[in-house]
Design an enzyme around this catalytic site. Structure first.
Site, PDB file in Angstrom:
ATOM      1  N   SER A 115       8.633   4.377 -34.568  1.00 31.74           N
ATOM      2  CA  SER A 115       7.441   4.667 -33.770  1.00 31.74           C
ATOM      3  C   SER A 115       7.321   3.606 -32.683  1.00 31.74           C
ATOM      4  O   SER A 115       7.610   2.428 -32.928  1.00 31.74           O
ATOM      5  CB  SER A 115       6.193   4.633 -34.663  1.00 31.74           C
ATOM      6  OG  SER A 115       5.024   4.600 -33.875  1.00 31.74           O
ATOM      7  N   GLU A 144     -22.825  17.578 -37.541  1.00 31.66           N
ATOM      8  CA  GLU A 144     -22.413  16.445 -38.379  1.00 31.66           C
ATOM      9  C   GLU A 144     -23.037  16.539 -39.766  1.00 31.66           C
ATOM     10  O   GLU A 144     -24.200  16.904 -39.901  1.00 31.66           O
ATOM     11  CB  GLU A 144     -22.855  15.158 -37.682  1.00 31.66           C
ATOM     12  CG  GLU A 144     -21.836  14.054 -37.736  1.00 31.66           C
ATOM     13  CD  GLU A 144     -20.531  14.399 -37.031  1.00 31.66           C
ATOM     14  OE1 GLU A 144     -19.551  14.685 -37.746  1.00 31.66           O
ATOM     15  OE2 GLU A 144     -20.488  14.368 -35.791  1.00 31.66           O
ATOM     16  N   HIS A 145     -22.224  16.206 -40.773  1.00 30.34           N
ATOM     17  CA  HIS A 145     -22.631  16.276 -42.177  1.00 30.34           C
ATOM     18  C   HIS A 145     -23.003  17.696 -42.572  1.00 30.34           C
ATOM     19  O   HIS A 145     -23.894  17.907 -43.393  1.00 30.34           O
ATOM     20  CB  HIS A 145     -23.789  15.300 -42.465  1.00 30.34           C
ATOM     21  CG  HIS A 145     -23.320  13.869 -42.530  1.00 30.34           C
ATOM     22  ND1 HIS A 145     -22.768  13.332 -43.666  1.00 30.34           N
ATOM     23  CD2 HIS A 145     -23.287  12.897 -41.600  1.00 30.34           C
ATOM     24  CE1 HIS A 145     -22.434  12.059 -43.442  1.00 30.34           C
ATOM     25  NE2 HIS A 145     -22.732  11.768 -42.192  1.00 30.34           N
ATOM     26  N   ASP A 165     -10.231  17.593 -39.222  1.00 27.11           N
ATOM     27  CA  ASP A 165      -9.351  16.873 -38.298  1.00 27.11           C
ATOM     28  C   ASP A 165      -8.042  17.622 -38.077  1.00 27.11           C
ATOM     29  O   ASP A 165      -7.647  17.893 -36.940  1.00 27.11           O
ATOM     30  CB  ASP A 165      -9.036  15.478 -38.851  1.00 27.11           C
ATOM     31  CG  ASP A 165     -10.279  14.628 -39.000  1.00 27.11           C
ATOM     32  OD1 ASP A 165     -11.353  15.067 -38.548  1.00 27.11           O
ATOM     33  OD2 ASP A 165     -10.177  13.533 -39.578  1.00 27.11           O
TER      34      ASP A 165
HETATM   35  P1  ADP Z   1      -7.437   7.467 -37.501  1.00 25.42           P
HETATM   36  O1  ADP Z   1      -6.944   8.750 -38.080  1.00 25.42           O
HETATM   37  O2  ADP Z   1      -8.916   7.428 -37.373  1.00 25.42           O
HETATM   38  O3  ADP Z   1      -6.758   7.081 -36.228  1.00 25.42           O
HETATM   39  P2  ADP Z   1      -6.319   6.406 -39.927  1.00 25.42           P
HETATM   40  O4  ADP Z   1      -6.405   5.083 -40.589  1.00 25.42           O
HETATM   41  O5  ADP Z   1      -6.730   7.609 -40.693  1.00 25.42           O
HETATM   42  O6  ADP Z   1      -7.094   6.312 -38.543  1.00 25.42           O
HETATM   43  O7  ADP Z   1      -4.797   6.655 -39.490  1.00 25.42           O
HETATM   44  C1  ADP Z   1      -4.116   5.687 -38.745  1.00 25.42           C
HETATM   45  C2  ADP Z   1      -2.724   5.489 -39.326  1.00 25.42           C
HETATM   46  O8  ADP Z   1      -1.897   6.654 -39.075  1.00 25.42           O
HETATM   47  C3  ADP Z   1      -1.962   4.352 -38.668  1.00 25.42           C
HETATM   48  O9  ADP Z   1      -2.310   3.111 -39.228  1.00 25.42           O
HETATM   49  C4  ADP Z   1      -0.526   4.753 -38.989  1.00 25.42           C
HETATM   50  O10 ADP Z   1      -0.215   4.455 -40.326  1.00 25.42           O
HETATM   51  C5  ADP Z   1      -0.558   6.271 -38.838  1.00 25.42           C
HETATM   52  N1  ADP Z   1      -0.208   6.651 -37.449  1.00 25.42           N
HETATM   53  C6  ADP Z   1      -0.981   7.312 -36.582  1.00 25.42           C
HETATM   54  N2  ADP Z   1      -0.335   7.474 -35.393  1.00 25.42           N
HETATM   55  C7  ADP Z   1       0.863   6.906 -35.519  1.00 25.42           C
HETATM   56  C8  ADP Z   1       2.001   6.733 -34.650  1.00 25.42           C
HETATM   57  N3  ADP Z   1       2.016   7.202 -33.406  1.00 25.42           N
HETATM   58  N4  ADP Z   1       3.073   6.091 -35.145  1.00 25.42           N
HETATM   59  C9  ADP Z   1       3.095   5.642 -36.407  1.00 25.42           C
HETATM   60  N5  ADP Z   1       2.059   5.772 -37.262  1.00 25.42           N
HETATM   61  C10 ADP Z   1       0.959   6.387 -36.840  1.00 25.42           C
HETATM   62 MG    MG Z   2      -7.462   9.449 -40.033  1.00 26.27          MG
END
Ligand code: ADP
Ligand code: MG
Length: 392
Positions: free
Chosen positions: A69, A35-36, A174
Site C-alpha cells: 500500500s 443518525e442512530h 458503510d
Molecule cells: P475508517 O474506516 O474510519 O477510515 P478504520 O479504523 O475503520 O477507519 O479503518 C482504517 C484502517 O483500514 C487502516 O488503519 C488500515 O488498516 C486499513 N486501510 C484503509 N485504507 C487503506 C489503504 N489504502 N491501504 C492500506 N490499508 C488501508
Molecule cells: Mg472503518
C-alpha cells in the site's frame, strides 16, 4: 495520484511481467442525514465521496499473493493456499478478510497476484477507508475470478470480513454506500432489509465539507448500548398502545405525539422523539431533493444536529462548536454531526466560493475554542466501486 503515476509505483515495486494489470476503485462515504436510526428500523441517507481507494492487481505465476500500500510501509507475501491462516494485526487483514469470505463462497483466490493499494481517504477519520479497501478488494477479485459482481452481495461480504476477520463490529451502511453509490446521488437505505433507492442530489456549486474534530472518543460503546436499550424500552411501551409497531422509526410524529406521554421517563421519551422525528426528516429530505432544494435540505441538517445534541444527547462540545462555527459562514446551507457522535466528524453543505473561508475561519475558531486542530475535507458525491480503465 494519477493512474499512470500509481502504475509507475506498481512497476517499481513488482517489475514488468507479461500479465495484464487491472485497476479498480472504491470511494469513501458520508452519512448526510438519518443518525442512530439504523437499529431502530429507520433510514440512513449516505453518499459515496468523490475520492477513495485505488487498487492495481496483476496475476503472477508462482502462487504468491503480494500486498503493498502507498499508505503503509507494511508489506506481505502469502502463498494463496495460506490466505487467512494467520491474522497479522496489520492493514492486510482487511483485504485478506475479504478473500476469506470469497473462499466461503467457493471462490477462493487460487493463484498468485501482485496488489498495490493507494488510499486518498484519511484513515480512522470517519470517512470509512476500511469499507473502501474491503469493497475494492471484493469487487476486484469477483471480477478477476469470474464471480457475480452484485454490489449488494459485495457490501455484505465486505461487512462480514470486517466483523468476523478484522473483528470490528460495524453495520452495513458503510460498505453499502461504498459499493452502491452513484455520482450526484444519495442512497436512501433501510439497513435491516437492504431495501434502497438512489435519490438525485446534485450539489452543483455547493460542496460537502467534512470537518474532523480530532476529538478522542471515550465511552462510545457504553453510551451507544445505553441509547439502544432506551429505544427498546420506548418501543416496548409504545407497542402496548400500537401493537402492530415493530420498530420505533415506523411511528409517524403525529402518532408519537398522541402516545408519547405513556413514556413516563423523560429521557427515554426524548430518545424516542429523536428517532421518530429524524426518520421523518430523512423522508422530508428525499421530498425536497426531488426539486433539488438544497437550501431546505440544509435546514434539515441543522435540525438533525439540534436533535442529536438535545434529544438524543450524542453530540459533544467539539462537535457543537464545529457546527456552530460552520453555520456562521454565509455560504453554509446546513451543518450537522455525522456518525455515532461523541467526537468524529461534522458534514456541512457549503457554497464553493466560501469553502476556503470556511476552512480558514472555522478552523481558527475551532482551535481557539477547543484547543484542538480540526481537519477539513472538501468532497463531492462520486461513484461507488468500479473498474477503471487505462493502466497501459
Ligand atoms: P475508517 O474506516 O474510519 O477510515 P478504520 O479504523 O475503520 O477507519 O479503518 C482504517 C484502517 O483500514 C487502516 O488503519 C488500515 O488498516 C486499513 N486501510 C484503509 N485504507 C487503506 C489503504 N489504502 N491501504 C492500506 N490499508 C488501508
Ligand atoms: Mg472503518
Amino acid at each position: 495520484m494519477s493512474i499512470q503515476a500509481l502504475n509507475s509505483k506498481f512497476i517499481e515495486k513488482y517489475g514488468e511481467s507479461g500479465e495484464e494489470a487491472r485497476v479498480f476503485y472504491a470511494p469513501g462515504r458520508v452519512n448526510l442525514i438519518g443518525e442512530h436510526l439504523d437499529y431502530n428500523g429507520g433510514y440512513v441517507f449516505p453518499a459515496a465521496l468523490d475520492f477513495g481507494t485505488t487498487l492495481i492487481v496483476r496475476p503472477r505465476t508462482d502462487g504468491k499473493v503480494q500486498f503493498a500500500s502507498t499508505n503503509f510501509p507494511y508489506e506481505a507475501s502469502i502463498d494463496f493456499s495460506e490466505i487467512g491462516h494467520a491474522k497479522t494485526g496489520e492493514w492486510v487483514d482487511y483485504p485478506v478478510g475479504v478473500m476469506v469470505e470469497l473462499a466461503k463462497k467457493d471462490l477462493p483466490v487460487s493463484g498468485g497476484y501482485d496488489l498495490l493499494f493507494h488510499g486518498e481517504i484519511p484513515n480512522g477519520s470517519g470517512l470509512s477507508s476500511s469499507a473502501s479497501i474491503e469493497v475494492v478488494t471484493g469487487f476486484a477479485f469477483l471480477t478477476l475470478l469470474g464471480g457475480d459482481t452484485d454490489t449488494v452481495e459485495i457490501a455484505l461480504l465486505s461487512q462480514r470480513a470486517e466483523n468476523q476477520y478484522v473483528g470490528v463490529n460495524s453495520g452495513i451502511m458503510d460498505q453499502f454506500a461504498v459499493a452502491n453509490g452513484k455520482r450526484d446521488q444519495a442512497i436512501l437505505l433501510m439497513c435491516d432489509t437492504l431495501e434502497y433507492s438512489l435519490v438525485p442530489f446534485v450539489t452543483g456549486s455547493y460542496k460537502l465539507v467534512i470537518s474532523n474534530t480530532n476529538k478522542k472518543r471515550g465511552l462510545v460503546d457504553s453510551k451507544y448500548n445505553e441509547r439502544r436499550s432506551q429505544c427498546e424500552e420506548a418501543l416496548a411501551i409504545l407497542k402496548q398502545e400500537v401493537p402492530s409497531l415493530s420498530y420505533l422509526a415506523e411511528m409517524k410524529p403525529e402518532q408519537f405525539g398522541q402516545h408519547q406521554d405513556k413514556i413516563t421517563d423523560e429521557t427515554v421519551r426524548r430518545r424516542a422523539r429523536h428517532v421518530v422525528e429524524e426518520n421523518q426528516r430523512v423522508l422530508d429530505s428525499v421530498e425536497v431533493l426531488k426539486n433539488n432544494d438544497l437550501k431546505q435540505f440544509g435546514l434539515y441538517m441543522n435540525d438533525s444536529h439540534v436533535s442529536l445534541r438535545d434529544l438524543y444527547e450524542v453530540s459533544c462540545e467539539e462537535l457543537d462548536v464545529m457546527v456552530e462555527e460552520a453555520q456562521r459562514i454565509p455560504g453554509t446551507l446546513g451543518s450537522r454531526m455525522t456518525g455515532a457522535g461523541f467526537g468524529g466528524c461534522t458534514v456541512s453543505l457549503v457554497h464553493e466560493d466560501d469553502v476556503q473561508r470556511f476552512i480558514a475561519e472555522v478552523g481558527e475558531a475551532y482551535k481557539n475554542r477547543t484547543g484542538l486542530t480540526g481537519e477539513f475535507y472538501v468532497c463531492g458525491i462520486g461513484n461507488g466501486v468500479e473498474e477503471l480503465k487505462g493502466v497501459k
